[in-house]
Write an enzyme that holds these catalytic residues in place. Structure first.
Site, short mmCIF file in Angstrom:
data_model
loop_
_atom_site.label_atom_id
_atom_site.label_comp_id
_atom_site.label_asym_id
_atom_site.label_seq_id
_atom_site.Cartn_x
_atom_site.Cartn_y
_atom_site.Cartn_z
N PRO A 1 0.67 -1.27 0.02
CA PRO A 1 0.02 0.12 0.14
C PRO A 1 0.73 1.23 -0.23
O PRO A 1 1.88 1.30 0.79
CB PRO A 1 -0.79 -0.10 1.31
CG PRO A 1 -0.27 -1.06 2.23
CD PRO A 1 1.02 -1.69 1.41
N GLU A 2 0.63 2.26 -0.93
CA GLU A 2 1.24 3.47 -0.93
C GLU A 2 0.27 4.54 -0.47
O GLU A 2 -0.84 4.06 -0.20
CB GLU A 2 1.63 3.48 -2.38
CG GLU A 2 2.49 2.58 -3.02
CD GLU A 2 3.23 2.85 -4.48
OE1 GLU A 2 3.25 3.86 -4.60
OE2 GLU A 2 3.18 1.84 -4.92
N HIS B 1 -4.73 -14.72 8.16
CA HIS B 1 -3.68 -14.67 8.85
C HIS B 1 -3.79 -13.23 9.75
O HIS B 1 -2.99 -12.25 9.59
CB HIS B 1 -2.65 -14.17 7.68
CG HIS B 1 -2.22 -15.25 7.00
ND1 HIS B 1 -2.98 -15.72 6.02
CD2 HIS B 1 -1.19 -16.05 6.77
CE1 HIS B 1 -2.51 -16.65 5.45
NE2 HIS B 1 -1.42 -17.14 5.88
N ARG C 1 2.29 -11.69 4.89
CA ARG C 1 3.76 -11.72 4.72
C ARG C 1 4.30 -10.99 6.28
O ARG C 1 5.69 -11.27 6.29
CB ARG C 1 4.54 -11.02 3.46
CG ARG C 1 3.98 -11.65 2.30
CD ARG C 1 4.58 -10.61 1.07
NE ARG C 1 5.86 -10.95 1.06
CZ ARG C 1 6.68 -10.35 0.19
NH1 ARG C 1 5.97 -9.42 -0.91
NH2 ARG C 1 7.77 -10.40 -0.05
#
Length: 283
Positions: free
Chosen positions: A2-3, A98, A117
């Site tokens: 995400p930016e 997750h 991740r």
DNA sequence: AGTGTATCCTGCAGGC
DNA sequence: TGCCTGCAGGATACAC
């Protein structure tokens, strides 16, 4: 992943739903996601209310406290695959495969930090610590402080290549790999050109390119390629508007050229060799 | 100061 | 089907 546009979209969603909520309980599932010792993290957030939700660069910033007085700042950096999701009371969401942390709120819902991740980081600090951290980041590219002159001055001080330069959060806060390539394409500047070598016209176009790309992406709810979802679980639609990112080998949208990929600082940069003339120096 | 490389981690796509 | 490699919206730490 995400930016700025993705984080901005998430913040807007959060603001409409969990402002003012009290954090009843904090549950840490994956301790390695915390940048703050677990005990201090849980202690400083539990029992507080969400006074404000804002964005600084790619970070989500929650002001936590009581009676309008912030006692703690909770910062979420989503890393590559982080998501914030909300589950209604008593419900378990199939989306949550997750979980990293859960925050049970006063209305019975639960805010879940989800991260496949686990490159994301959750931080709880004092307002004072937060200020000095924020000061270490570069200007907000969509704010009035980010002028052409500010950009020109910063570029002038650096000999690094402009694509990696844009990714450095101390230079401009919130630009990431997608929008760095897209802004440089719009500006007609090659990603390997040295920051200090940009000419005035290139700097002007880059300034406009950064702001235009980020603004348009915010309007589209960000870019979903894989993991990114809004707070409501929706995909952003800016992926359709990308002109060079992840388009290596495909035709340029502006000329007869073909988009190329080059690795800079371990990250893929995409560009059109016709529209973005290579710098003179060999390399 | 800047660059290149490795690291943290999981999942997925593509080649064989 | 399985195995392997490479790749991914980020950030940091290290050696040169």
């Amino acid at each position: 992943m995400p930016e700025l546009p993705e984080v901005e979209t998430i913040v807007q969603g959060l603001r409409t739903t969990i402002m003012g909520q009290t954090i009843l309980k904090v549950e840490v599932v994956r301790e390695d996601l915390l940048a703050t010792p677990r005990g201090a993290f849980v202690r400083s957030l539990t029992g507080g209310s969400v006074l404000d939700i804002a964005r600084r660069g790619k970070n989500i910033v929650f002001s936590i406290g009581a009676n309008g007085d912030a006692s703690a700042i909770f910062v979420v950096n989503l890393g590559m695959s982080g998501r914030l999701l909300r589950t209604e009371s008593g419900r378990t969401s199939a989306l949550v495969t997750h979980p990293g942390a859960r925050f049970r709120l006063g209305d019975g819902s639960t805010l879940v930090y989800h991260d496949i991740r686990r490159f994301g980081r959750l931080t709880a600090t004092t307002p004072e610590e937060h200020e000095s951290w924020s000061a270490s980041l570069g200007p907000e590219p969509l704010s009035s402080h980010f002028t052409r002159g500010v950009l020109a001055e910063a570029l002038r001080r650096s000999a690094s290549k402009v694509h990696p330069w844009l990714l450095h959060q101390g230079n401009v806060a919130g630009v990431g790999n997608i929008y760095a390539s897209e802004a440089l394409f719009r500006a007609g500047v090659h990603p390997q050109k040295r920051a200090r070598d940009l000419e005035a016209a290139e700097t002007r176009r880059l300034h406009r390119g950064i702001r235009a790309v980020l603004t348009e992406a915010v309007e589209r709810g960000g870019t979903t390629l894989r993991d990114y979802r809004t707070f409501e679980g929706e995909e952003g639609s800016y992926a359709h508007e990308l002109r060079v990112y992840a388009r290596a080998g495909q035709p340029c949208t502006r000329c007869a050229g073909q988009v190329e990929r080059v690795v800079l600082g371990g990250r893929s940069a995409f560009f059109c060799p016709e529209c973005q003339p290579p710098p003179d120096e060999a390399s």
